[in-house]
Scaffold this motif. Structure first.
Motif, PDB file in Angstrom:
ATOM      1  N   THR A  19      -4.412   2.764   8.702  1.00 47.56           N
ATOM      2  CA  THR A  19      -4.646   4.113   8.175  1.00 47.56           C
ATOM      3  C   THR A  19      -4.019   4.262   6.790  1.00 47.56           C
ATOM      4  O   THR A  19      -4.639   4.815   5.869  1.00 47.56           O
ATOM      5  N   HIS A  20      -2.816   3.768   6.638  1.00 44.63           N
ATOM      6  CA  HIS A  20      -2.105   3.847   5.353  1.00 44.63           C
ATOM      7  C   HIS A  20      -2.876   3.114   4.258  1.00 44.63           C
ATOM      8  O   HIS A  20      -3.023   3.626   3.137  1.00 44.63           O
ATOM      9  N   LEU A  21      -3.365   1.932   4.557  1.00 43.68           N
ATOM     10  CA  LEU A  21      -4.094   1.144   3.558  1.00 43.68           C
ATOM     11  C   LEU A  21      -5.356   1.859   3.101  1.00 43.68           C
ATOM     12  O   LEU A  21      -5.668   1.894   1.906  1.00 43.68           O
ATOM     13  N   LEU A  22      -6.081   2.428   4.042  1.00 43.26           N
ATOM     14  CA  LEU A  22      -7.324   3.118   3.702  1.00 43.26           C
ATOM     15  C   LEU A  22      -7.057   4.416   2.935  1.00 43.26           C
ATOM     16  O   LEU A  22      -7.830   4.782   2.044  1.00 43.26           O
ATOM     17  N   ASP A  23      -5.966   5.090   3.273  1.00 44.83           N
ATOM     18  CA  ASP A  23      -5.647   6.368   2.633  1.00 44.83           C
ATOM     19  C   ASP A  23      -5.053   6.205   1.237  1.00 44.83           C
ATOM     20  O   ASP A  23      -5.008   7.168   0.468  1.00 44.83           O
ATOM     21  N   ASN A  24      -4.579   5.013   0.918  1.00 46.95           N
ATOM     22  CA  ASN A  24      -3.853   4.820  -0.335  1.00 46.95           C
ATOM     23  C   ASN A  24      -4.509   3.794  -1.259  1.00 46.95           C
ATOM     24  O   ASN A  24      -3.848   3.206  -2.120  1.00 46.95           O
ATOM     25  N   SER A  25      -5.812   3.591  -1.097  1.00 40.20           N
ATOM     26  CA  SER A  25      -6.546   2.670  -1.962  1.00 40.20           C
ATOM     27  C   SER A  25      -7.952   3.196  -2.172  1.00 40.20           C
ATOM     28  O   SER A  25      -8.406   4.119  -1.487  1.00 40.20           O
ATOM     29  N   TYR A  26      -8.656   2.595  -3.119  1.00 37.51           N
ATOM     30  CA  TYR A  26     -10.049   2.939  -3.386  1.00 37.51           C
ATOM     31  C   TYR A  26     -10.951   1.902  -2.720  1.00 37.51           C
ATOM     32  O   TYR A  26     -10.765   0.696  -2.917  1.00 37.51           O
ATOM     33  N   LEU A  39      -6.112 -12.188  -3.282  1.00 37.34           N
ATOM     34  CA  LEU A  39      -5.590 -12.159  -1.921  1.00 37.34           C
ATOM     35  C   LEU A  39      -4.313 -11.322  -1.915  1.00 37.34           C
ATOM     36  O   LEU A  39      -3.468 -11.462  -2.801  1.00 37.34           O
ATOM     37  N   TYR A  40      -4.192 -10.460  -0.917  1.00 37.13           N
ATOM     38  CA  TYR A  40      -2.986  -9.639  -0.796  1.00 37.13           C
ATOM     39  C   TYR A  40      -2.431  -9.810   0.610  1.00 37.13           C
ATOM     40  O   TYR A  40      -2.982  -9.298   1.588  1.00 37.13           O
ATOM     41  N   PHE A  41      -1.340 -10.569   0.721  1.00 36.60           N
ATOM     42  CA  PHE A  41      -0.714 -10.876   2.001  1.00 36.60           C
ATOM     43  C   PHE A  41       0.332  -9.806   2.315  1.00 36.60           C
ATOM     44  O   PHE A  41       1.235  -9.546   1.506  1.00 36.60           O
ATOM     45  N   LEU A  42       0.220  -9.231   3.497  1.00 39.16           N
ATOM     46  CA  LEU A  42       1.030  -8.060   3.833  1.00 39.16           C
ATOM     47  C   LEU A  42       1.497  -8.153   5.279  1.00 39.16           C
ATOM     48  O   LEU A  42       0.687  -8.375   6.185  1.00 39.16           O
ATOM     49  N   HIS A  43       2.800  -7.992   5.493  1.00 37.60           N
ATOM     50  CA  HIS A  43       3.328  -7.958   6.852  1.00 37.60           C
ATOM     51  C   HIS A  43       2.902  -6.660   7.542  1.00 37.60           C
ATOM     52  O   HIS A  43       2.732  -5.619   6.888  1.00 37.60           O
ATOM     53  N   ALA A  44       2.778  -6.706   8.843  1.00 37.96           N
ATOM     54  CA  ALA A  44       2.238  -5.566   9.593  1.00 37.96           C
ATOM     55  C   ALA A  44       3.168  -4.360   9.597  1.00 37.96           C
ATOM     56  O   ALA A  44       2.735  -3.248   9.921  1.00 37.96           O
ATOM     57  N   ASP A  45       4.431  -4.547   9.242  1.00 36.18           N
ATOM     58  CA  ASP A  45       5.371  -3.422   9.210  1.00 36.18           C
ATOM     59  C   ASP A  45       5.806  -3.080   7.791  1.00 36.18           C
ATOM     60  O   ASP A  45       6.844  -2.446   7.577  1.00 36.18           O
ATOM     61  N   ASN A  78      -2.072   3.759  -4.252  1.00 40.79           N
ATOM     62  CA  ASN A  78      -2.871   3.090  -5.286  1.00 40.79           C
ATOM     63  C   ASN A  78      -2.407   1.656  -5.525  1.00 40.79           C
ATOM     64  O   ASN A  78      -2.502   1.133  -6.650  1.00 40.79           O
ATOM     65  N   PHE A  79      -1.918   1.013  -4.470  1.00 41.24           N
ATOM     66  CA  PHE A  79      -1.468  -0.371  -4.595  1.00 41.24           C
ATOM     67  C   PHE A  79      -2.572  -1.273  -5.115  1.00 41.24           C
ATOM     68  O   PHE A  79      -2.316  -2.238  -5.838  1.00 41.24           O
ATOM     69  N   ASP A  80      -3.802  -0.975  -4.748  1.00 36.35           N
ATOM     70  CA  ASP A  80      -4.931  -1.805  -5.170  1.00 36.35           C
ATOM     71  C   ASP A  80      -5.117  -1.763  -6.682  1.00 36.35           C
ATOM     72  O   ASP A  80      -5.289  -2.802  -7.331  1.00 36.35           O
ATOM     73  N   THR A  81      -5.057  -0.566  -7.253  1.00 34.66           N
ATOM     74  CA  THR A  81      -5.202  -0.414  -8.696  1.00 34.66           C
ATOM     75  C   THR A  81      -4.039  -1.072  -9.428  1.00 34.66           C
ATOM     76  O   THR A  81      -4.229  -1.721 -10.473  1.00 34.66           O
ATOM     77  N   CYS A  94       4.514  -9.227  -6.549  1.00 35.67           N
ATOM     78  CA  CYS A  94       4.834  -8.412  -5.387  1.00 35.67           C
ATOM     79  C   CYS A  94       5.250  -7.022  -5.871  1.00 35.67           C
ATOM     80  O   CYS A  94       5.249  -6.728  -7.067  1.00 35.67           O
ATOM     81  N   PHE A  95       5.635  -6.169  -4.928  1.00 38.44           N
ATOM     82  CA  PHE A  95       6.221  -4.866  -5.244  1.00 38.44           C
ATOM     83  C   PHE A  95       7.724  -4.924  -4.987  1.00 38.44           C
ATOM     84  O   PHE A  95       8.212  -5.767  -4.229  1.00 38.44           O
TER      85      PHE A  95
END
Length: 234
Positions: free
Chosen positions: A22-29, A86-92, A98-101, A115-116
């Motif tokens: 949900t977070h990924l979809l809400d915070n990216s385009y 490629l964006y590797f992300l741990h599940a937690d 706007n991380f994608d932008t 990374c961030f």
């Protein structure tokens, strides 16, 4: 147009995976995301059921079964990825808005991996300090919890993650990127869980992590690091 394939290695993440999607979809385009790939290492909790019921009309969410081991799972995810990034992300770990932008903008500047900066969801003084250190560019301040973006081309050039490692696989990859001077820290906060520190004790776990880094610096191979981790942390 650059598109990002988000790759999430998963093992029994029922407490986090739904919230993360949900977070990924809400915070990216949606136009920036090629797909979300979940590489499952044999979950026995409700993780798979949560994913099967998750609905997204904007972004494809693909689930793949994998051998257990984060390096193996992430390499499998990369194999199925269609994005040029490629964006590797741990599940937690929850990336910033706007991380994608932010990632695509770095790629446009020829920063092909990075990374961030990261903070823990904890008020423990050491963990707050550790989070502040991640804003620095030093290799010693890096870790997989900060997430990892990398162009697909560069990932393939360096051979992906070394599957000999069941731990330290992120640091091994990051070291290769630093050797190539291909790493940037985006100065926006990613928030990650402190659950492993809560389970093992902050100072005890940090001591074990320091020992692992020291062992690697002194020449320990993947097998020795894996054995040490299983003895003291698992």
């Amino acid at each position: 147009m650059s598109k990002i394939s988000i790759i999430i290695p998963m093992l029994n993440e029922a407490d986090h995976i739904g919230n993360l999607l949900t977070h990924l979809l809400d915070n990216s385009y949606k136009e920036n995301i090629a797909e979300i790939i979940i590489a499952d290492g044999g979950s026995t909790d409700e993780s798979l059921d949560i994913i099967s019921k998750f609905k997204s009309e904007s972004v494809k969410i693909n689930l793949h079964n994998s051998s257990k081991g984060r390096a193996k799972q992430m390499n499998l995810g990369a194999k199925y990825a269609t994005g040029s990034i490629l964006y590797f992300l741990h599940a937690d770990s929850f990336p910033p808005k706007n991380f994608d932008t932010l990632i695509i903008n770095e790629i446009k500047k020829d920063n092909n991996a990075g990374c961030f900066r990261m903070k823990f969801n904890s008020n423990h003084l050491w963990l707050k300090l550790a989070g502040q250190l991640t804003r620095l560019s030093w290799k010693a301040c890096r870790g997989g919890d900060q997430s990892q973006f990398i162009t697909t081309t560069l990932f393939n050039e360096i051979g992906g993650y070394n599957e000999d490692f069941t731990i330290y696989e992120d640091n091994d990859l990051i070291a290769k990127l630093y050797d190539r001077k291909q790493f940037v820290v985006i100065q926006k906060w990613l928030t990650t869980s402190a659950r492993c520190y809560c389970k093992n004790g902050v100072w005890k776990l940090q001591y074990y992590y320091w020992r692992i880094h020291l062992k690697k610096w002194m020449g320990a191979d993947a097998g020795e690091l894996n054995r040490y981790y299983k003895k003291h942390v698992c």
